[in-house]
Write a protein that holds these residues in place. Structure first.
Motif, short mmCIF file in Angstrom:
data_model
loop_
_atom_site.label_atom_id
_atom_site.label_comp_id
_atom_site.label_asym_id
_atom_site.label_seq_id
_atom_site.Cartn_x
_atom_site.Cartn_y
_atom_site.Cartn_z
N SER A 68 -4.15 -2.80 10.55
CA SER A 68 -4.14 -1.73 11.43
C SER A 68 -2.39 -1.59 11.67
O SER A 68 -1.96 -0.75 12.19
CB SER A 68 -4.52 -2.16 12.61
N ASP A 69 -1.60 -2.65 11.09
CA ASP A 69 0.05 -2.44 11.19
C ASP A 69 0.20 -1.25 10.16
O ASP A 69 1.43 -0.49 10.41
CB ASP A 69 0.56 -3.67 10.62
N VAL A 70 -0.60 -0.86 9.34
CA VAL A 70 -0.33 0.20 8.14
C VAL A 70 -0.74 1.55 8.90
O VAL A 70 -0.29 2.55 8.88
CB VAL A 70 -0.82 -0.04 6.86
N LEU A 85 0.92 -1.12 -0.04
CA LEU A 85 0.02 -0.20 -0.09
C LEU A 85 1.01 1.29 -0.05
O LEU A 85 1.90 1.11 0.59
CB LEU A 85 -0.95 0.03 1.33
N LYS A 86 0.31 2.34 -0.77
CA LYS A 86 1.10 3.56 -0.80
C LYS A 86 0.37 4.71 -0.39
O LYS A 86 -0.88 4.76 -0.63
CB LYS A 86 1.78 3.84 -2.04
N GLN A 87 0.88 5.73 0.28
CA GLN A 87 0.34 6.95 0.56
C GLN A 87 1.10 8.12 0.33
O GLN A 87 2.49 8.39 1.24
CB GLN A 87 -0.28 6.93 1.97
N GLY A 88 1.21 8.59 -0.85
CA GLY A 88 2.26 9.65 -1.14
C GLY A 88 3.51 8.88 -1.46
O GLY A 88 3.71 7.89 -2.23
N LEU A 102 2.54 -5.81 3.38
CA LEU A 102 1.81 -6.49 4.13
C LEU A 102 2.12 -7.97 3.64
O LEU A 102 1.92 -8.26 2.17
CB LEU A 102 0.25 -6.24 4.33
N TYR A 103 2.20 -9.02 4.24
CA TYR A 103 2.22 -10.40 3.93
C TYR A 103 0.92 -11.08 4.51
O TYR A 103 0.06 -10.48 5.38
CB TYR A 103 3.46 -10.93 4.55
N VAL A 104 0.70 -12.43 3.91
CA VAL A 104 -0.38 -12.88 4.49
C VAL A 104 -0.51 -13.13 5.89
O VAL A 104 0.56 -13.68 6.42
CB VAL A 104 -0.33 -14.41 3.60
N GLY A 105 -1.51 -12.78 6.50
CA GLY A 105 -1.85 -12.73 7.90
C GLY A 105 -1.62 -11.39 8.57
O GLY A 105 -2.05 -11.41 9.77
N GLU A 116 -9.74 -0.25 11.34
CA GLU A 116 -10.23 -1.11 12.42
C GLU A 116 -11.03 -2.41 11.90
O GLU A 116 -11.30 -2.64 10.54
CB GLU A 116 -11.16 -0.35 13.35
N GLY A 117 -11.47 -3.28 12.94
CA GLY A 117 -12.32 -4.36 12.33
C GLY A 117 -11.56 -5.48 12.23
O GLY A 117 -12.08 -6.60 11.82
N ASP A 118 -10.26 -5.68 12.58
CA ASP A 118 -9.41 -6.69 12.54
C ASP A 118 -9.36 -7.23 10.96
O ASP A 118 -9.58 -8.67 11.10
CB ASP A 118 -9.87 -7.75 13.68
N VAL A 119 -8.84 -6.55 10.26
CA VAL A 119 -8.85 -7.06 8.92
C VAL A 119 -7.49 -7.29 8.44
O VAL A 119 -6.64 -6.49 8.65
CB VAL A 119 -9.38 -6.03 7.96
N VAL A 120 -7.20 -8.53 7.95
CA VAL A 120 -6.06 -8.79 7.58
C VAL A 120 -5.89 -9.35 6.21
O VAL A 120 -6.77 -9.45 5.35
CB VAL A 120 -5.44 -10.34 8.48
N TYR A 121 -4.60 -9.41 5.68
CA TYR A 121 -4.52 -9.81 4.43
C TYR A 121 -4.50 -11.28 4.19
O TYR A 121 -3.69 -11.94 4.69
CB TYR A 121 -3.15 -9.03 3.56
#
Length: 337
Positions: free
Chosen positions: A273-275, A257-260, A266-269, A280-285
């Protein structure tokens, strides 16, 4: 169809948006081809038993029969549906299913009858269709269902063509029928990879490079074939709306993911929210270009962290319900012209 039937480019693609009446169009096409050219043998191949049931219900419905009777008089469709259990031996004998026999042996003697065989891909590609040990012979003395259908030289209609890539077994089973022509009706078509290395590209696999008829979304709406919709978004603060991440790269095992000028991998799992803490919502790759909330990702997609909050999603549902009932009330009390 008649002119091209012995050529490699004999097949036809009809691209129609979802909801614009593919089943109606290919049903009417059978009536038209019968009326104009006397063609009376058609095989409709669908991807699943559920779609097969829907097609069957439409063709056999009283309203469809009444509708087509306005244009084609006494002509009727004799629909023969093949199901998995139809091949079971009865009284110790292995005979062809009655519906299959009826389709194959149907002749021109009844000039007002169109013989149609409706079958799903799994059934067409099954061992039962390829066996030759039946205690029954049909056209030309054959004891194999596929060979018997070949002898009828049908026109094959494929519904949902993206489910039938040309290099897969289900499509090859259709080719084994040796049809005069294949007509594919669908909103999406299978992909095919051409070239290699830097020249490698993925494109839609149309028979002649492009559909012979293309009813796109704009034309569908302008012709009144589909309804327009209003899109309603609950409000986000200006800061939340501007704070977005773009999918820069996504593969089976990695999401960037990029922002500017900032890039986050991110890797699987890994959790979104680490980014950004606002994810929110505990969403993972979850891998394979999909998030754990079933959102499919593609390069260039914009992700707004604020929309991943549980409270925002609840707000969407609440506002959607309120908007729905507001519209219903508005329609209920409107004046009749």
């Amino acid at each position: 169809i008649l002119y091209y039937r012995d050529r490699d480019d004999k097949n036809i693609d009809i691209k129609m948006e979802t909801g614009t009446g593919k089943t109606y169009v290919y049903t009417r096409a059978m009536y038209e081809l019968h009326q104009r050219f006397g063609i009376f043998k058609f095989v409709i191949v669908v991807p699943t038993p559920a779609i097969k049931e829907g097609t069957k219900n439409f063709i056999q419905s009283s309203y469809a029969k009444q509708h087509f009777a306005q244009f084609y008089g006494n002509t009727r469709i004799d629909l023969n549906v093949i199901n998995a259990g139809d091949f079971k031996a009865k009284s110790g004998r292995k005979n062809f299913p009655a519906h299959l026999t009826n389709f194959i042996e149907g002749s021109r003697q009844n000039a007002n009858t169109i013989q149609v065989l409706l079958i799903n891909a799994g059934m067409l590609n099954s061992k039962s269709m390829k066996k030759s040990d039946y205690d029954q012979t049909l056209i030309g003395g054959t004891t194999q269902p596929l060979e018997a259908i070949q002898q009828t030289r049908p026109i094959v209609i494929i519904d949902e063509p993206h489910r039938f890539p040309r290099d897969k077994a289900n499509y090859k089973a259709i080719e084994a029928l040796k049809p005069q022509t294949i007509i594919r009706f669908g909103a999406t078509f299978p992909d095919v990879t051409v070239g290699s290395g830097r020249n490698r590209q993925v494109k839609k696999d149309y028979y002649r490079g492009e559909p012979q008829y293309n009813l796109n979304a704009v034309d569908s709406f302008n012709n009144g074939l589909v309804k327009g919709i209003d899109i309603f978004y609950p409000n986000l603060s200006e800061q939340q709306a501007r704070k977005s991440w773009i999918v820069d790269k996504v593969s089976a095992k990695e999401l960037i993911l990029k922002q500017g000028d900032i890039h986050k991998t991110l890797y699987v799992g890994d959790n979104l929210s680490d980014v950004d803490d606002d994810f929110e919502g505990d969403v993972v790759y979850a891998g394979s270009k999909v998030l754990s909330n079933d959102l499919e990702l593609s390069k260039g997609m914009i992700l707004i962290p604020g929309t991943f909050q549980a409270s925002y999603q609840e707000m969407i549902i609440e506002d959607a319900l309120n908007e729905h009932f507001r519209k219903e009330q508005e329609n209920f009390f409107r004046l009749n012209n």
